[in-house]
Design a protein around this motif. Structure first.
Motif, PDB file in Angstrom:
ATOM      1  N   SER A 265      22.282  32.665  31.728  1.00 30.72           N
ATOM      2  CA  SER A 265      22.060  31.658  30.694  1.00 30.72           C
ATOM      3  C   SER A 265      22.954  31.910  29.489  1.00 30.72           C
ATOM      4  O   SER A 265      23.286  33.043  29.146  1.00 30.72           O
ATOM      5  CB  SER A 265      20.592  31.673  30.257  1.00 30.72           C
ATOM      6  OG  SER A 265      19.753  31.362  31.341  1.00 30.72           O
ATOM      7  N   ASP A 266      23.341  30.834  28.853  1.00 32.91           N
ATOM      8  CA  ASP A 266      24.181  30.916  27.669  1.00 32.91           C
ATOM      9  C   ASP A 266      23.336  31.167  26.431  1.00 32.91           C
ATOM     10  O   ASP A 266      22.109  31.095  26.460  1.00 32.91           O
ATOM     11  CB  ASP A 266      24.953  29.606  27.487  1.00 32.91           C
ATOM     12  CG  ASP A 266      25.862  29.300  28.662  1.00 32.91           C
ATOM     13  OD1 ASP A 266      26.038  28.117  28.960  1.00 32.91           O
ATOM     14  OD2 ASP A 266      26.377  30.261  29.264  1.00 32.91           O
ATOM     15  N   SER A 267      24.009  31.434  25.331  1.00 32.65           N
ATOM     16  CA  SER A 267      23.351  31.479  24.026  1.00 32.65           C
ATOM     17  C   SER A 267      23.916  30.354  23.172  1.00 32.65           C
ATOM     18  O   SER A 267      24.944  29.755  23.500  1.00 32.65           O
ATOM     19  CB  SER A 267      23.590  32.835  23.354  1.00 32.65           C
ATOM     20  OG  SER A 267      24.975  33.071  23.205  1.00 32.65           O
ATOM     21  N   ASP A 268      23.251  30.053  22.065  1.00 27.39           N
ATOM     22  CA  ASP A 268      23.770  29.048  21.145  1.00 27.39           C
ATOM     23  C   ASP A 268      25.155  29.456  20.660  1.00 27.39           C
ATOM     24  O   ASP A 268      25.479  30.653  20.560  1.00 27.39           O
ATOM     25  CB  ASP A 268      22.856  28.928  19.924  1.00 27.39           C
ATOM     26  CG  ASP A 268      21.482  28.367  20.266  1.00 27.39           C
ATOM     27  OD1 ASP A 268      21.319  27.817  21.359  1.00 27.39           O
ATOM     28  OD2 ASP A 268      20.572  28.491  19.425  1.00 27.39           O
ATOM     29  N   GLN A 269      25.968  28.456  20.350  1.00 26.76           N
ATOM     30  CA  GLN A 269      27.303  28.717  19.817  1.00 26.76           C
ATOM     31  C   GLN A 269      27.502  27.928  18.536  1.00 26.76           C
ATOM     32  O   GLN A 269      26.966  26.831  18.375  1.00 26.76           O
ATOM     33  CB  GLN A 269      28.365  28.327  20.839  1.00 26.76           C
ATOM     34  CG  GLN A 269      28.307  29.142  22.118  1.00 26.76           C
ATOM     35  CD  GLN A 269      29.404  28.776  23.096  1.00 26.76           C
ATOM     36  OE1 GLN A 269      30.303  28.003  22.773  1.00 26.76           O
ATOM     37  NE2 GLN A 269      29.347  29.318  24.298  1.00 26.76           N
ATOM     38  N   ILE A 270      28.286  28.501  17.648  1.00 26.22           N
ATOM     39  CA  ILE A 270      28.605  27.865  16.369  1.00 26.22           C
ATOM     40  C   ILE A 270      30.068  27.450  16.372  1.00 26.22           C
ATOM     41  O   ILE A 270      30.937  28.193  16.840  1.00 26.22           O
ATOM     42  CB  ILE A 270      28.342  28.814  15.172  1.00 26.22           C
ATOM     43  CG1 ILE A 270      26.866  29.236  15.144  1.00 26.22           C
ATOM     44  CG2 ILE A 270      28.737  28.156  13.863  1.00 26.22           C
ATOM     45  CD1 ILE A 270      25.904  28.114  14.867  1.00 26.22           C
ATOM     46  N   GLY A 271      30.362  26.262  15.884  1.00 25.74           N
ATOM     47  CA  GLY A 271      31.744  25.800  15.793  1.00 25.74           C
ATOM     48  C   GLY A 271      31.877  24.748  14.719  1.00 25.74           C
ATOM     49  O   GLY A 271      30.874  24.234  14.202  1.00 25.74           O
ATOM     50  N   HIS A 272      33.095  24.441  14.352  1.00 26.02           N
ATOM     51  CA  HIS A 272      33.352  23.403  13.360  1.00 26.02           C
ATOM     52  C   HIS A 272      33.909  22.177  14.078  1.00 26.02           C
ATOM     53  O   HIS A 272      34.851  22.279  14.866  1.00 26.02           O
ATOM     54  CB  HIS A 272      34.302  23.893  12.278  1.00 26.02           C
ATOM     55  CG  HIS A 272      33.663  24.859  11.339  1.00 26.02           C
ATOM     56  ND1 HIS A 272      33.515  26.205  11.642  1.00 26.02           N
ATOM     57  CD2 HIS A 272      33.089  24.668  10.121  1.00 26.02           C
ATOM     58  CE1 HIS A 272      32.899  26.814  10.633  1.00 26.02           C
ATOM     59  NE2 HIS A 272      32.629  25.906   9.710  1.00 26.02           N
ATOM     60  N   ILE A 273      33.305  21.032  13.808  1.00 23.22           N
ATOM     61  CA  ILE A 273      33.663  19.799  14.484  1.00 23.22           C
ATOM     62  C   ILE A 273      33.567  18.656  13.475  1.00 23.22           C
ATOM     63  O   ILE A 273      32.559  18.502  12.782  1.00 23.22           O
ATOM     64  CB  ILE A 273      32.734  19.594  15.704  1.00 23.22           C
ATOM     65  CG1 ILE A 273      33.178  18.422  16.550  1.00 23.22           C
ATOM     66  CG2 ILE A 273      31.297  19.456  15.305  1.00 23.22           C
ATOM     67  CD1 ILE A 273      32.494  18.373  17.898  1.00 23.22           C
ATOM     68  N   ASP A 274      34.665  17.892  13.358  1.00 25.93           N
ATOM     69  CA  ASP A 274      34.713  16.781  12.401  1.00 25.93           C
ATOM     70  C   ASP A 274      34.282  17.228  11.006  1.00 25.93           C
ATOM     71  O   ASP A 274      33.486  16.579  10.325  1.00 25.93           O
ATOM     72  CB  ASP A 274      33.830  15.628  12.872  1.00 25.93           C
ATOM     73  CG  ASP A 274      34.562  14.706  13.838  1.00 25.93           C
ATOM     74  OD1 ASP A 274      35.726  14.990  14.173  1.00 25.93           O
ATOM     75  OD2 ASP A 274      33.962  13.708  14.256  1.00 25.93           O
ATOM     76  N   ASN A 275      34.766  18.374  10.587  1.00 24.36           N
ATOM     77  CA  ASN A 275      34.559  18.872   9.219  1.00 24.36           C
ATOM     78  C   ASN A 275      33.122  19.274   8.911  1.00 24.36           C
ATOM     79  O   ASN A 275      32.735  19.348   7.736  1.00 24.36           O
ATOM     80  CB  ASN A 275      35.038  17.840   8.180  1.00 24.36           C
ATOM     81  CG  ASN A 275      36.510  17.520   8.316  1.00 24.36           C
ATOM     82  OD1 ASN A 275      37.331  18.428   8.487  1.00 24.36           O
ATOM     83  ND2 ASN A 275      36.845  16.240   8.252  1.00 24.36           N
ATOM     84  N   PHE A 276      32.309  19.531   9.919  1.00 22.61           N
ATOM     85  CA  PHE A 276      30.994  20.092   9.638  1.00 22.61           C
ATOM     86  C   PHE A 276      30.750  21.259  10.590  1.00 22.61           C
ATOM     87  O   PHE A 276      31.356  21.367  11.651  1.00 22.61           O
ATOM     88  CB  PHE A 276      29.880  19.039   9.748  1.00 22.61           C
ATOM     89  CG  PHE A 276      29.602  18.531  11.142  1.00 22.61           C
ATOM     90  CD1 PHE A 276      28.767  19.230  12.006  1.00 22.61           C
ATOM     91  CD2 PHE A 276      30.157  17.329  11.581  1.00 22.61           C
ATOM     92  CE1 PHE A 276      28.512  18.760  13.288  1.00 22.61           C
ATOM     93  CE2 PHE A 276      29.899  16.852  12.864  1.00 22.61           C
ATOM     94  CZ  PHE A 276      29.082  17.569  13.707  1.00 22.61           C
TER      95      PHE A 276
END
Length: 338
Positions: A265-276
């Motif tokens: 299973s994966d874990s949550d991921q954080i990224g920047h998309i459309d300036n948020f």
């Protein structure tokens, strides 16, 4: 009880060796998968909409075709990008698809996701009005769509028409009674979920959300759902809303499942998309007993009445039917969804 549907992005790849190389193959397989899903007892067949990509883009012909081949399964989108839409023409298309299906259309609309091209909506003839941004434009198109979906006349009839008119102002045809209550808004923030409730739309919450608190994705999404329901109650709408969440969930039943999805299973991921700053929810892949225990901890799935299972459409109808059947047989009953 929980309604369960599949959500397909409708990919194809023209490269040699790809199992789906053309748009036609993807469209035909999408229809066949919806037919197979209905036979298995699934509740919904939903499709993503992406412009300028080798994916499904024009949903209404596909939904109408599925509506003509099936009799029970809900058919819908997750989501149509309203930046690209003529809302009045869309009412006609949606009305036709809903009538063909016998009132089974569940139409997800939204501001849209990041695009394949720069400002693709401009190529479709749309631009924000003065003082608007593209999200404002999408919501404006949505409000026009909702305003005229109920079937009230608004257009002045020609005194010398080609065909006789009914009395009074004219509405768009064909009109689909009840469709107004089957419109969903795809929301990535708490604020837009509240706006959707105020507008009387159901809520679609996907695996991407604005990271508003730094908490795990499913906790933020559950809070968003509760905010939506509170706003719905405050708005005083006469009917109960629906809420869907989408997840990648795979029960590892055989060696092929383990080969494709057995990496854990994966874990949550954080990224920047459309300036948020966005938070992307985890996927689930495990043996059924472990999968059930993991899914019990997902607060947003518990809050929602509808779960959309993202399916790997390029693996074909037979394998995707197996994926769906595995969830319905080995997971859903243990969680009280069936």
């Amino acid at each position: 009880m929980k309604k369960i549907g599949f959500l397909s992005f409708g990919h194809w790849n023209p490269e040699p060796g790809s199992p789906l190389q053309t748009a036609r193959e993807t469209l035909i397989q999408s229809i066949e998968l919806a037919v197979a899903a209905e036979e298995l007892g699934l509740d919904g067949a939903y499709f993503r909409v992406h412009h300028f990509a080798q994916q499904l883009a024009s949903p209404f012909p596909l939904l109408a075709a599925i509506g003509a081949r099936t009799s029970k399964i809900e058919i819908g989108t997750g989501v149509i990008d309203m930046r690209y839409e003529n809302p009045l023409y869309m009412i006609e298309d949606a009305g036709a698809a809903d009538l063909i299906s016998g009132g089974r259309l569940q139409l997800g609309i939204s501001r849209g996701s990041p695009e394949q091209v720069i400002d693709g909506w401009r190529h479709f003839g749309y631009a924000p009005a003065e003082g608007e941004d593209v999200a404002d434009m999408a919501r404006r198109h949505a409000e026009i769509f909702l305003k005229h979906l109920d079937g009230e006349g608004f257009a002045q009839p020609n005194p010398r028409p080609m065909f006789p008119n009914p009395p009074g102002l004219l509405r768009l045809e064909p009109h689909a009674p009840g469709l107004r209550q089957r419109i969903w808004w795809g929301s990535a923030s708490d604020a837009t979920a509240v706006w959707a409730a105020q507008m009387g739309m159901n809520l679609q919450s996907s695996t991407l959300k604005v990271d508003e608190t730094g908490e795990p994705f499913h906790i933020q999404q559950a809070r968003q759902i509760r905010a939506f329901r509170a706003a719905w109650k405050d708005a005083g709408h006469a009917h109960e809303p629906r809420v869907s969440v989408s997840r990648s969930i795979f029960a590892l039943i055989n060696d092929m499942d383990r080969m494709y999805f057995g990496r854990g299973s994966d874990s949550d991921q954080i990224g920047h998309i459309d300036n948020f700053r966005g938070i992307f929810g985890r996927g689930y892949a495990a043996e059924p007993d472990r999968l059930v225990e993991e899914l019990k901890q997902d607060e947003a799935i518990a809050e929602a009445d509808t779960l959309l299972l993202t399916v790997p459409n390029m693996l074909g109808v037979e394998y995707n039917a197996h994926v769906i059947e595995s969830i319905l047989t080995h997971v859903a009953p243990a969680l009280g969804w069936r």
